[in-house]
Write a protein that holds these residues in place. Structure first.
Motif, PDB file in Angstrom:
ATOM      1  N   UNK A 124       0.825  -1.209   0.000  1.00  0.00           N
ATOM      2  CA  UNK A 124       0.000   0.000   0.000  1.00  0.00           C
ATOM      3  C   UNK A 124       0.862   1.264   0.000  1.00  0.00           C
ATOM      4  N   UNK A 125       1.950   1.247   0.759  1.00  0.00           N
ATOM      5  CA  UNK A 125       2.857   2.410   0.770  1.00  0.00           C
ATOM      6  C   UNK A 125       3.538   2.574  -0.582  1.00  0.00           C
ATOM      7  N   UNK A 126       4.004   1.462  -1.147  1.00  0.00           N
ATOM      8  CA  UNK A 126       4.695   1.485  -2.432  1.00  0.00           C
ATOM      9  C   UNK A 126       3.798   2.043  -3.539  1.00  0.00           C
ATOM     10  N   UNK A 127       2.550   1.592  -3.552  1.00  0.00           N
ATOM     11  CA  UNK A 127       1.616   1.998  -4.600  1.00  0.00           C
ATOM     12  C   UNK A 127       0.835   3.267  -4.243  1.00  0.00           C
ATOM     13  N   UNK A 128       0.985   3.721  -2.994  1.00  0.00           N
ATOM     14  CA  UNK A 128       0.261   4.904  -2.503  1.00  0.00           C
ATOM     15  C   UNK A 128      -1.246   4.725  -2.674  1.00  0.00           C
ATOM     16  N   UNK A 137      -7.154  -7.089  -5.290  1.00  0.00           N
ATOM     17  CA  UNK A 137      -7.065  -8.532  -5.063  1.00  0.00           C
ATOM     18  C   UNK A 137      -8.353  -9.220  -5.502  1.00  0.00           C
ATOM     19  N   UNK A 138      -9.495  -8.668  -5.103  1.00  0.00           N
ATOM     20  CA  UNK A 138     -10.791  -9.275  -5.437  1.00  0.00           C
ATOM     21  C   UNK A 138     -11.056  -9.275  -6.944  1.00  0.00           C
ATOM     22  N   UNK A 139     -10.558  -8.250  -7.642  1.00  0.00           N
ATOM     23  CA  UNK A 139     -10.725  -8.169  -9.104  1.00  0.00           C
ATOM     24  C   UNK A 139      -9.715  -9.043  -9.842  1.00  0.00           C
ATOM     25  N   UNK A 140      -8.783  -9.643  -9.111  1.00  0.00           N
ATOM     26  CA  UNK A 140      -7.773 -10.494  -9.738  1.00  0.00           C
ATOM     27  C   UNK A 140      -6.685  -9.706 -10.444  1.00  0.00           C
ATOM     28  N   UNK A 141      -6.511  -8.435 -10.073  1.00  0.00           N
ATOM     29  CA  UNK A 141      -5.490  -7.603 -10.720  1.00  0.00           C
ATOM     30  C   UNK A 141      -4.080  -7.927 -10.218  1.00  0.00           C
ATOM     31  N   UNK A 142      -3.984  -8.449  -8.992  1.00  0.00           N
ATOM     32  CA  UNK A 142      -2.679  -8.735  -8.397  1.00  0.00           C
ATOM     33  C   UNK A 142      -2.740 -10.097  -7.707  1.00  0.00           C
ATOM     34  N   UNK A 143      -1.729 -10.911  -7.960  1.00  0.00           N
ATOM     35  CA  UNK A 143      -1.611 -12.206  -7.276  1.00  0.00           C
ATOM     36  C   UNK A 143      -1.082 -11.963  -5.870  1.00  0.00           C
ATOM     37  N   UNK A 150       5.297  -5.826 -10.340  1.00  0.00           N
ATOM     38  CA  UNK A 150       5.789  -5.353 -11.637  1.00  0.00           C
ATOM     39  C   UNK A 150       4.853  -5.774 -12.771  1.00  0.00           C
ATOM     40  N   UNK A 151       4.300  -6.995 -12.683  1.00  0.00           N
ATOM     41  CA  UNK A 151       3.358  -7.469 -13.707  1.00  0.00           C
ATOM     42  C   UNK A 151       2.107  -6.597 -13.721  1.00  0.00           C
ATOM     43  N   UNK A 152       1.598  -6.245 -12.533  1.00  0.00           N
ATOM     44  CA  UNK A 152       0.436  -5.366 -12.445  1.00  0.00           C
ATOM     45  C   UNK A 152       0.700  -4.055 -13.180  1.00  0.00           C
ATOM     46  N   UNK A 153       1.864  -3.483 -12.937  1.00  0.00           N
ATOM     47  CA  UNK A 153       2.215  -2.216 -13.590  1.00  0.00           C
ATOM     48  C   UNK A 153       2.399  -2.406 -15.091  1.00  0.00           C
ATOM     49  N   UNK A 154       3.069  -3.494 -15.493  1.00  0.00           N
ATOM     50  CA  UNK A 154       3.270  -3.758 -16.923  1.00  0.00           C
ATOM     51  C   UNK A 154       1.944  -4.003 -17.642  1.00  0.00           C
TER      52      UNK A 154
END
Length: 91
Positions: free
Chosen positions: A42-46, A56-62, A78-82
């Motif tokens: 949360x801090x990293x992504x602000x 997580x619930x939307x399956x955007x990040x493992x 990194x995959x989420x951002x890519x």
């Protein structure tokens, strides 16, 4: 004819280059396989805790969950951002 000292110096330089390549590849591997917890994420992504939950619930990040503690692999961050990268478009 080369001086023995110069040959020795060249051997040392070659070895340093090889060691540098090994260290660089291991650092990137370690970083990719490293886990961060939900607070760090949360801090990293602000983002807020609710946004992290939604992603997580939307399956955007493992993620991994142990009891109530949530962890993410840096390679998944990194995959989420890519996956959501939008290249600059010229007008």
């Amino acid at each position: 004819m080369s001086h023995p000292f110069q040959e020795s110096l060249k051997n040392i330089e070659q070895r340093l280059v090889e060691l540098s390549k090994i260290v660089t590849s291991r650092q990137s591997q370690y970083t990719e396989d490293m886990f961060i917890d939900n607070d760090e994420f949360q801090r990293l992504m602000k983002i807020s805790p609710g946004t992290a939950t939604n992603w997580r619930e939307q399956g955007l990040i493992a993620y991994s969950q142990i009891n109530n503690k949530i962890y993410y692999k840096m390679k998944d961050v990194n995959k989420l951002l890519d996956d959501n990268y939008r290249p600059f478009k010229k007008k």
